[in-house]
Motif scaffolding. Structure first.
Motif, short mmCIF file in Angstrom:
data_model
loop_
_atom_site.label_atom_id
_atom_site.label_comp_id
_atom_site.label_asym_id
_atom_site.label_seq_id
_atom_site.Cartn_x
_atom_site.Cartn_y
_atom_site.Cartn_z
N LEU A 104 44.70 41.23 44.51
CA LEU A 104 45.15 42.06 43.40
C LEU A 104 46.44 41.52 42.79
O LEU A 104 46.57 41.46 41.56
N GLU A 162 46.81 37.84 34.95
CA GLU A 162 46.82 38.64 33.72
C GLU A 162 48.03 38.27 32.87
O GLU A 162 47.94 38.16 31.64
N PHE A 174 39.86 38.79 36.22
CA PHE A 174 38.86 39.85 36.34
C PHE A 174 38.06 39.72 37.64
O PHE A 174 37.75 40.71 38.30
N LEU A 221 40.28 40.91 40.49
CA LEU A 221 40.40 42.36 40.40
C LEU A 221 39.14 43.03 40.95
O LEU A 221 39.22 43.98 41.74
N ALA A 222 37.99 42.53 40.56
CA ALA A 222 36.73 43.10 41.04
C ALA A 222 36.60 42.98 42.55
O ALA A 222 36.13 43.91 43.22
N MET A 248 38.86 45.47 44.25
CA MET A 248 38.36 46.85 44.12
C MET A 248 37.29 47.19 45.14
O MET A 248 36.97 48.36 45.32
N VAL A 275 39.88 52.48 43.05
CA VAL A 275 39.77 51.92 41.71
C VAL A 275 40.99 52.25 40.85
O VAL A 275 41.52 51.38 40.15
N GLY A 276 41.45 53.48 40.89
CA GLY A 276 42.60 53.86 40.06
C GLY A 276 43.87 53.14 40.45
O GLY A 276 44.63 52.68 39.60
N ALA A 291 44.04 50.21 42.16
CA ALA A 291 43.90 48.78 41.90
C ALA A 291 44.09 48.47 40.42
O ALA A 291 44.82 47.54 40.05
N TYR A 292 43.45 49.25 39.56
CA TYR A 292 43.55 48.99 38.13
C TYR A 292 44.98 49.19 37.64
O TYR A 292 45.50 48.39 36.86
N TRP A 306 47.17 46.31 38.78
CA TRP A 306 46.83 45.11 38.00
C TRP A 306 47.46 45.16 36.61
O TRP A 306 48.12 44.22 36.18
N VAL A 307 47.28 46.29 35.94
CA VAL A 307 47.86 46.46 34.60
C VAL A 307 49.38 46.43 34.67
O VAL A 307 50.04 45.81 33.82
#
Length: 106
Positions: A8, A15, A45, A48-49, A52, A57-58, A60-61, A64-65
């Motif tokens: 991650l 990113e 991506f 990230l996948a 996850m 999911v929340g 990790a995302y 990442w962001v």
């Protein structure tokens, strides 16, 4: 650090690379920066996948962001001379606080 967290973090750093690459590619008109940007996107991506699979999911995302946003703003300031106003810097601190909170709650 577990492998999922490591993937991650690397995905977040990629990113940052592709966000800066978008600027360097000049709207995908410069071939080499465009290719490197697309490669960074795909790798980011993918990692990230993979992360996850083991992380919520929340969380990790958001991590990442957050890595992407904070890293891109900081490098934008350093490389492109973007504004480093006190409000922007405070906002980055708040993003980092949120990321730490998400990590602790995961």
């Amino acid at each position: 650090m577990s492998m999922a967290w490591l993937m991650l973090v690397v995905a977040g750093l990629l990113e940052v690379a592709w966000a800066l690459g978008l600027k360097a590619s000049a709207g995908f008109t410069r071939p080499l920066p465009s290719l490197l940007t697309i490669m960074a996107m795909v790798a980011s991506f993918y990692l990230l996948a993979q992360a996850m699979k083991a992380l919520p999911v929340g969380t990790a995302y958001a991590i990442w962001v957050g890595i992407g946003a904070v890293g891109t703003v900081l490098l934008g300031i350093l490389i492109y001379g973007d504004s480093a106003s006190p409000l922007r810097l405070l906002s980055l601190v708040l993003i980092l606080a949120g990321l730490v909170g998400l990590k602790l709650a995961a």
